[in-house]
Design a protein around this motif. Sequence first.
Motif, PDB file in Angstrom:
ATOM      1  N   TYR A  36      25.314  64.242  34.876  1.00 45.41           N
ATOM      2  CA  TYR A  36      26.024  63.437  35.872  1.00 45.41           C
ATOM      3  C   TYR A  36      26.777  62.304  35.175  1.00 45.41           C
ATOM      4  O   TYR A  36      26.314  61.741  34.181  1.00 45.41           O
ATOM      5  CB  TYR A  36      25.049  62.852  36.895  1.00 45.41           C
ATOM      6  N   GLY A  43      28.390  56.352  42.877  1.00 47.42           N
ATOM      7  CA  GLY A  43      27.241  57.219  42.714  1.00 47.42           C
ATOM      8  C   GLY A  43      27.447  58.207  41.587  1.00 47.42           C
ATOM      9  O   GLY A  43      28.580  58.445  41.155  1.00 47.42           O
ATOM     10  N   PRO A  44      26.379  58.807  41.087  1.00 47.32           N
ATOM     11  CA  PRO A  44      26.511  59.827  40.047  1.00 47.32           C
ATOM     12  C   PRO A  44      27.269  61.039  40.580  1.00 47.32           C
ATOM     13  O   PRO A  44      27.046  61.459  41.716  1.00 47.32           O
ATOM     14  CB  PRO A  44      25.050  60.185  39.726  1.00 47.32           C
ATOM     15  N   ALA A  45      28.138  61.562  39.756  1.00 53.05           N
ATOM     16  CA  ALA A  45      28.918  62.741  40.130  1.00 53.05           C
ATOM     17  C   ALA A  45      28.577  63.878  39.172  1.00 53.05           C
ATOM     18  O   ALA A  45      28.550  63.674  37.951  1.00 53.05           O
ATOM     19  CB  ALA A  45      30.410  62.442  40.085  1.00 53.05           C
ATOM     20  N   LEU A  46      28.313  65.047  39.721  1.00 54.93           N
ATOM     21  CA  LEU A  46      27.974  66.200  38.893  1.00 54.93           C
ATOM     22  C   LEU A  46      29.149  66.546  37.989  1.00 54.93           C
ATOM     23  O   LEU A  46      30.274  66.735  38.450  1.00 54.93           O
ATOM     24  CB  LEU A  46      27.622  67.387  39.781  1.00 54.93           C
ATOM     25  N   THR A  96      12.602  73.551  41.860  1.00 53.12           N
ATOM     26  CA  THR A  96      12.286  72.633  42.965  1.00 53.12           C
ATOM     27  C   THR A  96      13.492  71.748  43.218  1.00 53.12           C
ATOM     28  O   THR A  96      14.507  71.847  42.565  1.00 53.12           O
ATOM     29  CB  THR A  96      11.082  71.754  42.654  1.00 53.12           C
ATOM     30  N   TYR A  97      13.324  70.880  44.139  1.00 54.77           N
ATOM     31  CA  TYR A  97      14.361  69.944  44.520  1.00 54.77           C
ATOM     32  C   TYR A  97      14.247  68.635  43.731  1.00 54.77           C
ATOM     33  O   TYR A  97      15.086  67.774  43.824  1.00 54.77           O
ATOM     34  CB  TYR A  97      14.193  69.621  46.008  1.00 54.77           C
ATOM     35  N   LYS A  98      13.170  68.476  42.977  1.00 50.95           N
ATOM     36  CA  LYS A  98      12.896  67.177  42.371  1.00 50.95           C
ATOM     37  C   LYS A  98      13.546  67.109  40.998  1.00 50.95           C
ATOM     38  O   LYS A  98      13.078  67.710  40.036  1.00 50.95           O
ATOM     39  CB  LYS A  98      11.391  66.952  42.264  1.00 50.95           C
ATOM     40  N   TYR A  99      14.639  66.382  40.906  1.00 50.04           N
ATOM     41  CA  TYR A  99      15.327  66.200  39.641  1.00 50.04           C
ATOM     42  C   TYR A  99      14.637  65.090  38.855  1.00 50.04           C
ATOM     43  O   TYR A  99      14.309  64.045  39.394  1.00 50.04           O
ATOM     44  CB  TYR A  99      16.782  65.783  39.875  1.00 50.04           C
TER      45      TYR A  99
ATOM     46  N   TYR B  33      18.050  63.657  50.100  1.00 47.54           N
ATOM     47  CA  TYR B  33      17.137  63.073  49.116  1.00 47.54           C
ATOM     48  C   TYR B  33      17.501  61.604  48.938  1.00 47.54           C
ATOM     49  O   TYR B  33      18.677  61.253  48.961  1.00 47.54           O
ATOM     50  CB  TYR B  33      17.289  63.766  47.753  1.00 47.54           C
ATOM     51  N   TYR B  35      17.021  58.451  46.211  1.00 50.60           N
ATOM     52  CA  TYR B  35      16.656  58.058  44.849  1.00 50.60           C
ATOM     53  C   TYR B  35      16.857  56.551  44.715  1.00 50.60           C
ATOM     54  O   TYR B  35      17.736  55.961  45.361  1.00 50.60           O
ATOM     55  CB  TYR B  35      17.543  58.766  43.814  1.00 50.60           C
ATOM     56  N   PHE B  45      13.216  59.730  41.913  1.00 51.79           N
ATOM     57  CA  PHE B  45      13.069  60.402  43.196  1.00 51.79           C
ATOM     58  C   PHE B  45      12.145  59.607  44.119  1.00 51.79           C
ATOM     59  O   PHE B  45      11.093  59.102  43.689  1.00 51.79           O
ATOM     60  CB  PHE B  45      12.486  61.797  42.969  1.00 51.79           C
ATOM     61  N   TYR B  48      12.288  63.485  50.032  1.00 52.17           N
ATOM     62  CA  TYR B  48      13.136  64.639  50.347  1.00 52.17           C
ATOM     63  C   TYR B  48      12.897  64.987  51.813  1.00 52.17           C
ATOM     64  O   TYR B  48      11.759  65.135  52.253  1.00 52.17           O
ATOM     65  CB  TYR B  48      12.768  65.796  49.421  1.00 52.17           C
ATOM     66  N   ILE B  55       9.732  66.473  53.761  1.00 51.05           N
ATOM     67  CA  ILE B  55       9.198  67.559  52.945  1.00 51.05           C
ATOM     68  C   ILE B  55       8.327  67.008  51.817  1.00 51.05           C
ATOM     69  O   ILE B  55       7.267  67.549  51.517  1.00 51.05           O
ATOM     70  CB  ILE B  55      10.326  68.429  52.360  1.00 51.05           C
ATOM     71  N   ASP B  56       8.806  65.948  51.192  1.00 54.43           N
ATOM     72  CA  ASP B  56       8.075  65.388  50.046  1.00 54.43           C
ATOM     73  C   ASP B  56       8.391  63.904  49.957  1.00 54.43           C
ATOM     74  O   ASP B  56       9.547  63.534  49.784  1.00 54.43           O
ATOM     75  CB  ASP B  56       8.504  66.103  48.766  1.00 54.43           C
ATOM     76  N   PHE B  91      20.302  55.428  46.239  1.00 52.71           N
ATOM     77  CA  PHE B  91      21.270  56.507  46.374  1.00 52.71           C
ATOM     78  C   PHE B  91      20.704  57.618  47.241  1.00 52.71           C
ATOM     79  O   PHE B  91      19.544  58.023  47.109  1.00 52.71           O
ATOM     80  CB  PHE B  91      21.643  57.074  45.006  1.00 52.71           C
ATOM     81  N   GLY B  98      17.245  73.756  49.072  1.00 55.81           N
ATOM     82  CA  GLY B  98      16.285  72.852  48.477  1.00 55.81           C
ATOM     83  C   GLY B  98      15.923  73.134  47.043  1.00 55.81           C
ATOM     84  O   GLY B  98      15.287  72.322  46.393  1.00 55.81           O
ATOM     85  N   LEU B 103      22.957  68.516  43.465  1.00 54.93           N
ATOM     86  CA  LEU B 103      22.879  67.334  44.303  1.00 54.93           C
ATOM     87  C   LEU B 103      24.222  66.626  44.317  1.00 54.93           C
ATOM     88  O   LEU B 103      24.839  66.423  43.271  1.00 54.93           O
ATOM     89  CB  LEU B 103      21.817  66.366  43.786  1.00 54.93           C
ATOM     90  N   HIS B 104      24.646  66.225  45.487  1.00 49.42           N
ATOM     91  CA  HIS B 104      25.872  65.446  45.650  1.00 49.42           C
ATOM     92  C   HIS B 104      25.466  64.068  46.139  1.00 49.42           C
ATOM     93  O   HIS B 104      24.853  63.941  47.193  1.00 49.42           O
ATOM     94  CB  HIS B 104      26.810  66.133  46.637  1.00 49.42           C
ATOM     95  N   PHE B 105      25.811  63.064  45.366  1.00 49.03           N
ATOM     96  CA  PHE B 105      25.363  61.704  45.647  1.00 49.03           C
ATOM     97  C   PHE B 105      26.414  60.903  46.392  1.00 49.03           C
ATOM     98  O   PHE B 105      27.629  61.080  46.213  1.00 49.03           O
ATOM     99  CB  PHE B 105      25.045  60.972  44.343  1.00 49.03           C
TER     100      PHE B 105
END
Lengths: 111, 114
Positions: A36, A43-46, A96-99, B33, B35, B45, B48, B55-56, B91, B98, B103-105
Amino acid sequence: QQQVKQSPQSLIVQKGGISIINCAYENTAFDYFPWYQQFPGKGPALLIAIRPDVSEKKEGRFTISFNKSAKQFSLHIMDSQPGDSATYFCAATGGTYKYIFGTGTRLKVLA
Amino acid sequence: NAGVMQNPRHLVRRRGQEARLRCSPMKGHSHVYWYRQLPEEGLKFMVYLQKENIIDESGMPKERFSAEFPKEGPSILRIQQVVRGDSAAYFCASSTTGENSPLHFGNGTRLTVT
């Protein structure tokens, strides 16, 4: 085991030079590695991402090199430009979804 | 082509007040999400959510912090009785699915507690 270690913390490169940022991970379950780019106040951009089934991915001036056995991956910015000056974050996730994000590298490209 | 929208961009609260941060995901995204980014650090994180479900929330402090994503309207991150240590950039990100989904912030909300 959930950490992603990023280096260097800051980097100064001359215009036209190559910028290299490195990341290392421990969790072998990680299988998606994005980078990113973040400008101040934004914000961070991919930027670019890679999966471990390839060793390199290139998009324009940006290349990710991936070394699965060493559990390392790096971002190379070719022909660096002043407009590339930003903070770069590597990240990793595994199904997972957790980066998990690295701590960031502040890049400054001198004109 | 609206991206992830966060508001307010800046929020100043005195110690003990409540902070309410809003996030509207990208169109077509149902996964949200939150952050937190402290100065000179990476993003951590927090929580979510999908529509009407948490979810989490394993990354969110157990006390004073809560999050929701109602059926209608934006996702809300609520911080009650703020303390100076809550000062950070928060953020929101969204994705289409999922797992291993980019991810788009948003541009974040910068909370300052005085």
